[in-house]
Design a protein around this motif. Structure first.
Motif, short mmCIF file in Angstrom:
data_model
loop_
_atom_site.label_atom_id
_atom_site.label_comp_id
_atom_site.label_asym_id
_atom_site.label_seq_id
_atom_site.Cartn_x
_atom_site.Cartn_y
_atom_site.Cartn_z
N GLU A 113 46.79 8.74 33.34
CA GLU A 113 47.64 7.56 33.39
C GLU A 113 49.12 7.93 33.28
O GLU A 113 49.51 8.75 32.46
N LEU A 114 49.94 7.27 34.12
CA LEU A 114 51.38 7.50 34.11
C LEU A 114 52.17 6.30 33.57
O LEU A 114 53.39 6.36 33.50
N ASN A 115 51.48 5.23 33.21
CA ASN A 115 52.18 4.08 32.63
C ASN A 115 52.73 4.43 31.25
O ASN A 115 52.08 5.14 30.47
N ASP A 116 53.91 3.91 30.96
CA ASP A 116 54.51 4.08 29.65
C ASP A 116 54.37 2.76 28.90
O ASP A 116 55.29 1.94 28.84
N LYS B 207 48.56 2.84 26.47
CA LYS B 207 48.28 3.91 27.42
C LYS B 207 47.04 4.70 26.99
O LYS B 207 46.78 4.87 25.81
N ALA C 118 41.67 2.69 35.56
CA ALA C 118 42.52 2.45 36.73
C ALA C 118 41.89 1.50 37.73
O ALA C 118 42.45 1.28 38.80
N ARG D 214 56.68 -6.12 37.84
CA ARG D 214 56.39 -4.85 38.51
C ARG D 214 54.96 -4.38 38.27
O ARG D 214 54.68 -3.17 38.20
N SER E 173 50.84 -1.96 41.30
CA SER E 173 50.14 -0.75 41.73
C SER E 173 48.69 -1.05 42.08
O SER E 173 48.03 -1.90 41.45
N THR F 131 44.94 4.03 41.02
CA THR F 131 46.20 4.76 40.96
C THR F 131 46.58 4.97 39.49
O THR F 131 46.14 4.23 38.61
N ALA F 132 47.44 5.96 39.26
CA ALA F 132 47.81 6.33 37.89
C ALA F 132 48.75 5.32 37.24
O ALA F 132 49.00 5.41 36.03
N THR F 133 49.25 4.36 38.02
CA THR F 133 50.16 3.35 37.47
C THR F 133 49.56 1.95 37.54
O THR F 133 50.27 0.95 37.35
N ASP G 92 47.99 -1.44 36.47
CA ASP G 92 47.98 -2.26 35.26
C ASP G 92 47.64 -3.69 35.68
O ASP G 92 47.54 -3.99 36.88
#
Length: 396
Positions: free
Chosen positions: A88-91, A95, A104, A361, A364, A368-370, A372
């Motif tokens: 995961e790339l979400n901040d 997470k 995902a 935003r 995604s 995908t890694a982003t 949500d």
């Protein structure tokens, strides 16, 4: 009104739902390894006093009976509980805490929503007769799929539901929207693994070799004619090669080439005819060019078919709950879902839950890694499915 009761309860559960979803999101587990997830769900069901049993290893099925009066009516509701091998790339505060594993595909939303349905129906047991099966299914992301295993273990028996409903997040749909399609909706998906054998050697002396790279190249191009010249043009089909390994060097022709791909369609008869054509074409090309090959086609999920009459009923009820403007038509989707296994043996409806929000935003795509989800979808997902279940069981 029943609709307002459901909405009020779903709204009152929203904070708990967010906490549940974030716990699941932060603690994802891969297919058929969902031990902690299953334990978490079991604890939730225990706290609610809802009986359940384990199935397919890490799956659970719970049953609730209404108290309005005697009835043989049964409906099943399904959520999948596994995650994907993605970092995961979400901040975000929730997470994933499991390295290389992430929810995902929104299964945390599906699972949380189904728990919410159970809580809503528990508070409204006096409003309905009959029984509801809550299916928390493992292994959706990995063939043979948890659905097929649970079916084999009797999840659709004793009692047998007259219908089964499932929902899946859709980031392309804004939160508050629901997507529907009757009939054929999602494709079958089979995995293709081919090993092409030749005789390797020096790249400067190809005449002393049987070049498996050239053989594999001809195969990859020729496979496309299986779809373009054998499939009915009105029947969607996809044959994609996603992995090719020719482990030689700039001046070394290898002994072997590996080809991995996928075949997808919306017709079960053509599906297996295509498998035969892939095998025959691969062997003919390899042998005709002096080599050989092994072809392994692993049968995955079948075509997902939304029962026409049931889907029409579900759509009408969804429009009543959400408003007609918030229910949209969906195109055919060539992705696959193992909910399809249920649709092959029972009247089924699989619909999409909008979770996107451009302003925040949250756009995604799945896997995908982003990825949500707008968490307002939890209240909608639980409320709508509870409404559909109650109305299916005759509550008004």
């Amino acid at each position: 009104m029943l609709k307002e009761k459901i909405r009020d309860i779903a709204r009152s559960l929203q904070d708990n739902a967010v906490a549940t979803r974030r716990h699941l999101h932060a603690n994802p587990e891969l297919s058929f390894m969902e031990e902690k997830t299953a334990a978490f769900l079991a604890a939730k069901l225990d706290a609610l006093g809802i009986p359940y049993e384990r199935m397919a290893g890490t799956g659970l099925v719970a049953i609730m009976e209404g108290t309005k009066g005697p009835s043989d009516a049964v409906i099943a509701l399904r959520a999948d509980i596994d995650a994907l091998p993605i970092t995961e790339l979400n901040d975000v505060p929730y997470k994933s805490q499991s390295p290389g594993v992430m929810h995902a595909c929104g299964h945390d939303v599906h699972t949380t929503s189904l728990l919410g349905v159970a809580e809503i129906l528990l508070q409204l047991r006096h409003e309905f007769s009959g029984r509801v099966k809550f299916i928390f299914q493992p292994g959706e992301e990995c063939i043979p799929g948890g659905a097929s295993l649970m079916i084999k273990e009797g999840v659709l028996q004793n009692p047998a539901p007259a219908r089964i409903l499932g929902q899946h997040v859709m980031p392309e749909l804004p939160v508050g929207k629901i997507g529907m399609r009757a009939g054929r909706y999602m494709a079958s998906a089979d995995e293709i693994y081919i090993e092409v054998y030749g005789k390797g050697g020096h790249g400067a002396m190809p005449h002393t070799t049987v070049d498996p790279v050239i053989i594999a190249s001809h195969m990859i191009i020729a496979f496309q004619q299986i779809v373009s010249r054998n499939a009915n043009p009105t029947m969607p089909s996809v044959l994609s090669i996603g992995k090719v390994i020719a482990d030689g060097a700039h001046n070394v022709i290898p002994d072997k080439v590996i080809i991995d791909g996928t075949f997808r369609t919306l017709d079960e008869t053509w599906r297996f005819d295509a498998h035969d054509r892939i095998r025959k074409l691969a062997h003919a090309i390899a042998e005709g060019m002096g080599g050989s090959c092994e072809v392994d086609i692993r049968v995955g999920y079948p075509v997902l078919i939304n029962h026409e009459a049931l889907t029409a009923e579900v759509r009408a009820l969804t429009e009543e709950y959400m408003g007609a403007d918030n229910v949209v038509d969906l195109p055919i989707w060539m992705a696959a879902e193992d909910f399809a296994s249920y649709s092959q043996v029972a009247d089924a409806c699989f619909y999409r839950l909008g979770v996107g929000n451009e302003e925040r935003r949250i756009t995604s795509g799945l896997h995908t890694a982003t990825f949500d989800a707008d968490e307002r979808s939890l209240e909608i997902g639980a409320g709508l499915m509870a409404w559909l279940a109650l109305r299916s069981l005759g509550a008004s």
